[in-house]
Design a protein around this motif. Structure first.
Motif, PDB file in Angstrom:
ATOM      1  N   LEU A 190      -0.292  -2.115   4.805  1.00 30.00           N
ATOM      2  CA  LEU A 190      -0.499  -1.373   3.593  1.00 30.00           C
ATOM      3  C   LEU A 190      -0.192   0.137   3.669  1.00 30.00           C
ATOM      4  O   LEU A 190      -0.980   1.033   3.562  1.00 30.00           O
ATOM      5  N   THR A 191       1.022   0.403   4.180  1.00 29.53           N
ATOM      6  CA  THR A 191       1.412   1.681   4.409  1.00 29.53           C
ATOM      7  C   THR A 191       1.377   2.688   2.915  1.00 29.53           C
ATOM      8  O   THR A 191       0.880   3.582   2.983  1.00 29.53           O
ATOM      9  N   SER A 192       1.931   2.121   1.951  1.00 28.76           N
ATOM     10  CA  SER A 192       1.585   2.861   0.540  1.00 28.76           C
ATOM     11  C   SER A 192       0.359   3.367   0.449  1.00 28.76           C
ATOM     12  O   SER A 192       0.057   4.179  -0.057  1.00 28.76           O
ATOM     13  N   THR A 193      -0.475   2.356   0.601  1.00 29.19           N
ATOM     14  CA  THR A 193      -1.904   2.382   0.084  1.00 29.19           C
ATOM     15  C   THR A 193      -2.629   3.350   1.063  1.00 29.19           C
ATOM     16  O   THR A 193      -3.587   4.086   0.714  1.00 29.19           O
ATOM     17  N   SER A 194      -2.469   3.110   2.356  1.00 24.65           N
ATOM     18  CA  SER A 194      -3.100   3.889   3.193  1.00 24.65           C
ATOM     19  C   SER A 194      -2.517   5.384   3.390  1.00 24.65           C
ATOM     20  O   SER A 194      -3.510   6.253   3.467  1.00 24.65           O
ATOM     21  N   PHE A 195      -1.387   5.496   3.141  1.00 24.49           N
ATOM     22  CA  PHE A 195      -1.012   7.041   3.234  1.00 24.49           C
ATOM     23  C   PHE A 195      -1.434   7.475   1.547  1.00 24.49           C
ATOM     24  O   PHE A 195      -1.599   8.926   1.725  1.00 24.49           O
ATOM     25  N   MET A 196      -1.621   6.853   0.430  1.00 19.79           N
ATOM     26  CA  MET A 196      -2.221   7.657  -0.519  1.00 19.79           C
ATOM     27  C   MET A 196      -3.776   7.804  -0.298  1.00 19.79           C
ATOM     28  O   MET A 196      -4.183   8.837  -0.756  1.00 19.79           O
ATOM     29  N   ALA A 197      -4.377   6.916   0.647  1.00 23.38           N
ATOM     30  CA  ALA A 197      -6.004   7.023   0.768  1.00 23.38           C
ATOM     31  C   ALA A 197      -6.191   8.347   1.504  1.00 23.38           C
ATOM     32  O   ALA A 197      -7.456   8.932   1.457  1.00 23.38           O
ATOM     33  N   ARG A 198      -5.096   8.793   2.325  1.00 18.50           N
ATOM     34  CA  ARG A 198      -5.396  10.049   3.000  1.00 18.50           C
ATOM     35  C   ARG A 198      -5.413  11.367   2.228  1.00 18.50           C
ATOM     36  O   ARG A 198      -5.832  12.457   2.568  1.00 18.50           O
ATOM     37  N   GLU A 199      -5.118  11.005   0.992  1.00 18.45           N
ATOM     38  CA  GLU A 199      -5.002  12.148   0.088  1.00 18.45           C
ATOM     39  C   GLU A 199      -6.332  12.357  -1.046  1.00 18.45           C
ATOM     40  O   GLU A 199      -6.468  13.342  -1.491  1.00 18.45           O
ATOM     41  N   PHE A 200      -7.173  11.546  -0.575  1.00 19.05           N
ATOM     42  CA  PHE A 200      -8.557  11.416  -1.176  1.00 19.05           C
ATOM     43  C   PHE A 200      -9.659  11.273  -0.267  1.00 19.05           C
ATOM     44  O   PHE A 200      -9.527  10.540   0.678  1.00 19.05           O
ATOM     45  N   ASN A 201     -10.627  12.118  -0.440  1.00 23.16           N
ATOM     46  CA  ASN A 201     -11.931  11.828   0.368  1.00 23.16           C
ATOM     47  C   ASN A 201     -12.932  11.045  -0.329  1.00 23.16           C
ATOM     48  O   ASN A 201     -13.873  11.428  -0.654  1.00 23.16           O
ATOM     49  N   ILE A 202     -12.493   9.795  -0.313  1.00 25.69           N
ATOM     50  CA  ILE A 202     -13.234   8.707  -1.001  1.00 25.69           C
ATOM     51  C   ILE A 202     -13.359   7.516   0.104  1.00 25.69           C
ATOM     52  O   ILE A 202     -12.455   7.013   0.691  1.00 25.69           O
ATOM     53  N   PRO A 203     -14.439   6.951   0.376  1.00 25.66           N
ATOM     54  CA  PRO A 203     -14.776   5.686   1.189  1.00 25.66           C
ATOM     55  C   PRO A 203     -13.823   4.742   0.847  1.00 25.66           C
ATOM     56  O   PRO A 203     -13.906   4.550  -0.362  1.00 25.66           O
ATOM     57  N   PHE A 204     -12.767   4.029   1.933  1.00 21.38           N
ATOM     58  CA  PHE A 204     -11.773   3.450   1.432  1.00 21.38           C
ATOM     59  C   PHE A 204     -11.887   2.164   2.006  1.00 21.38           C
ATOM     60  O   PHE A 204     -11.960   1.987   3.298  1.00 21.38           O
ATOM     61  N   PHE A 205     -11.609   1.090   1.322  1.00 17.49           N
ATOM     62  CA  PHE A 205     -11.204  -0.446   1.770  1.00 17.49           C
ATOM     63  C   PHE A 205      -9.647  -0.717   1.505  1.00 17.49           C
ATOM     64  O   PHE A 205      -9.396  -0.817   0.197  1.00 17.49           O
ATOM     65  N   GLY A 206      -9.147  -1.018   2.415  1.00 21.80           N
ATOM     66  CA  GLY A 206      -7.543  -1.425   2.344  1.00 21.80           C
ATOM     67  C   GLY A 206      -7.576  -3.042   2.173  1.00 21.80           C
ATOM     68  O   GLY A 206      -8.182  -3.702   3.055  1.00 21.80           O
ATOM     69  N   LEU A 207      -6.875  -3.379   1.089  1.00 15.12           N
ATOM     70  CA  LEU A 207      -6.933  -4.997   0.957  1.00 15.12           C
ATOM     71  C   LEU A 207      -5.757  -5.649   0.896  1.00 15.12           C
ATOM     72  O   LEU A 207      -4.658  -4.883   0.287  1.00 15.12           O
ATOM     73  N   TYR A 208      -5.471  -6.896   1.527  1.00 12.30           N
ATOM     74  CA  TYR A 208      -4.059  -7.206   1.224  1.00 12.30           C
ATOM     75  C   TYR A 208      -4.279  -8.857   0.775  1.00 12.30           C
ATOM     76  O   TYR A 208      -4.853  -9.675   1.279  1.00 12.30           O
ATOM     77  N   GLY A 209      -4.147  -8.827  -0.498  1.00 11.03           N
ATOM     78  CA  GLY A 209      -3.984 -10.220  -1.334  1.00 11.03           C
ATOM     79  C   GLY A 209      -2.575 -10.371  -1.760  1.00 11.03           C
ATOM     80  O   GLY A 209      -2.512 -11.395  -2.588  1.00 11.03           O
ATOM     81  N   ALA A 210      -1.726  -9.845  -1.098  1.00  5.39           N
ATOM     82  CA  ALA A 210      -0.322  -9.932  -1.900  1.00  5.39           C
ATOM     83  C   ALA A 210      -0.251  -9.697  -3.240  1.00  5.39           C
ATOM     84  O   ALA A 210      -1.122  -8.604  -3.683  1.00  5.39           O
ATOM     85  N   CYS A 211       0.409 -10.247  -4.150  1.00  3.88           N
ATOM     86  CA  CYS A 211       0.149  -9.966  -5.530  1.00  3.88           C
ATOM     87  C   CYS A 211      -0.941 -10.209  -6.191  1.00  3.88           C
ATOM     88  O   CYS A 211      -1.084  -9.997  -7.495  1.00  3.88           O
ATOM     89  N   SER A 212      -1.911 -10.842  -5.616  1.00  2.00           N
ATOM     90  CA  SER A 212      -3.139 -11.087  -6.171  1.00  2.00           C
ATOM     91  C   SER A 212      -4.183  -9.952  -6.120  1.00  2.00           C
ATOM     92  O   SER A 212      -5.468  -9.945  -6.335  1.00  2.00           O
ATOM     93  N   THR A 213      -3.572  -8.772  -5.496  1.00  2.00           N
ATOM     94  CA  THR A 213      -4.520  -7.793  -5.027  1.00  2.00           C
ATOM     95  C   THR A 213      -5.194  -6.973  -6.246  1.00  2.00           C
ATOM     96  O   THR A 213      -6.234  -6.461  -6.319  1.00  2.00           O
TER      97      THR A 213
END
Length: 339
Positions: free
Chosen positions: A93-116
């Motif tokens: 989830l590199t795109s998502t994880s690197f996005m999340a570091r720009e926000f101070n928000i509690p974060f859950f990274g999810l992988y459901g492929a295109c169902s996400t």
């Protein structure tokens, strides 16, 4: 009503508090902005690289833009958001994880492929209905060039695309949900189970995902007692033309005819005369931008009153495909209404 009493049948939950969709924001690429839904998207990037050093960094920047803008649309601040639920197609989830570091928000990274998109929206609804948050953001993204490089071939390779192949949508969508307001709301979540019918071709994802879409649709109708006619539109995530046709036919075996109200985001997002796309659109961003762009605006205008979003995912990896594994499929359904 106790939490167990909120369950309908085997796979569906009724969201008693009806979590509200406060705002959405969509960001798409140039190709997507030229399709039939072009008037509904919020932002357009000029190309898949979006001025960044890599396609992956571009995807991250698109998700940052979608989330930043959906917070602004809700007249909220970053600290008002209790949870951020998001995912993408790429390794770890590199795109998502690197996005999340720009926000101070509690974060859950999810992988459901295109169902996400439906997965994150489902979990956001459950969190809000459980009383664990006041505001939650559900988001996802994909990038054609980044996905091609990971799952198939580098673009420079110039491989020939088969007729069943789909074009990964370059796009990001973010949905801001809350507990109050006169706004479109979530009523039911039907969580899918993994289905695998032995499809091994990584360029035939519509066929791989269709059985999961059919199973989730059937379970939703069975659990809720609803029928296709109860919805203004039933829309799957990214089955494309082949997967859409399979879904329409396979669900007839369960006694449900969805053809009068059914379409697929991957069929709707691109021009049918564009030979590059073959069977249609795909990717996490497909159902994300179609919902955040088109469907939500139709709900707000009350041109649609009841929508069933069924995002579909092919749960493969580049490694599993090389090892000859078949492609498991998943589909999650969320009922959104605005009566």
């Amino acid at each position: 009503m106790s939490k167990l009493e909120k369950r309908l049948g085997g796979q569906t939950v009724v969201l008693e508090s009806k979590p509200k969709i406060i705002a959405t924001h969509s960001v798409v690429g140039k190709k997507e902005s030229e399709g039939p839904l072009k008037d509904y998207f919020d932002d357009v990037v000029k190309d898949d690289q979006n001025g960044k050093k890599s396609f992956e960094k571009a995807e991250t920047s698109m998700m940052i833009k979608a989330i930043s803008n959906v917070i602004k649309k809700g007249n909220l601040k970053e600290e008002d958001i209790d949870y951020l639920l998001a995912g993408d197609l790429l390794n770890q989830l590199t795109s998502t994880s690197f996005m999340a570091r720009e926000f101070n928000i509690p974060f859950f990274g999810l992988y459901g492929a295109c169902s996400t998109m439906a997965e994150s929206l489902s979990l956001a609804g459950l969190i809000l209905d459980g009383g664990f948050a006041n505001h939650v953001i559900a988001a996802t993204s994909s990038n054609f060039s980044a996905a091609e490089r990971q799952f198939r071939f580098p673009l420079e390779y110039g491989s020939q695309r088969k007729e069943q192949a789909q074009w990964t949508v370059t796009g990001a969508g973010a949905i801001l949900l809350g507990r109050y307001g006169d706004l479109p709301y979530l009523t039911h979540v039907t969580t899918g189970v993994v289905k695998d019918y032995g499809i091994k071709e990584s360029d035939n994802m519509g066929a791989a995902m269709a059985p999961a879409a059919v199973d989730t649709l059937y379970k939703h109708f069975k659990d809720t007692g609803r029928e296709p006619k109860d919805y203004d539109i039933i829309v799957t995530g990214d089955l494309g033309k082949i997967g859409k046709s399979l879904t329409e036919n396979l669900i007839l075996d369960y006694g449900y005819d969805i053809r009068g109200v059914y379409t697929d985001c991957g069929v709707e997002i691109f021009n049918n005369d564009d030979n590059d796309i073959k069977s249609g659109g795909s990717g996490c961003g497909c159902s994300a931008v179609v919902f955040c762009g088109y469907l939500y605006k139709q709900l707000m205008a009350k041109k649609l009153k009841r929508v069933l979003l069924v995002s579909t995912g092919a749960l493969m990896s580049s490694t599993s495909s090389l090892q000859g594994e078949s492609i498991p499929g998943i589909a999650h359904a969320v009922s959104i209404e605005y009566m």
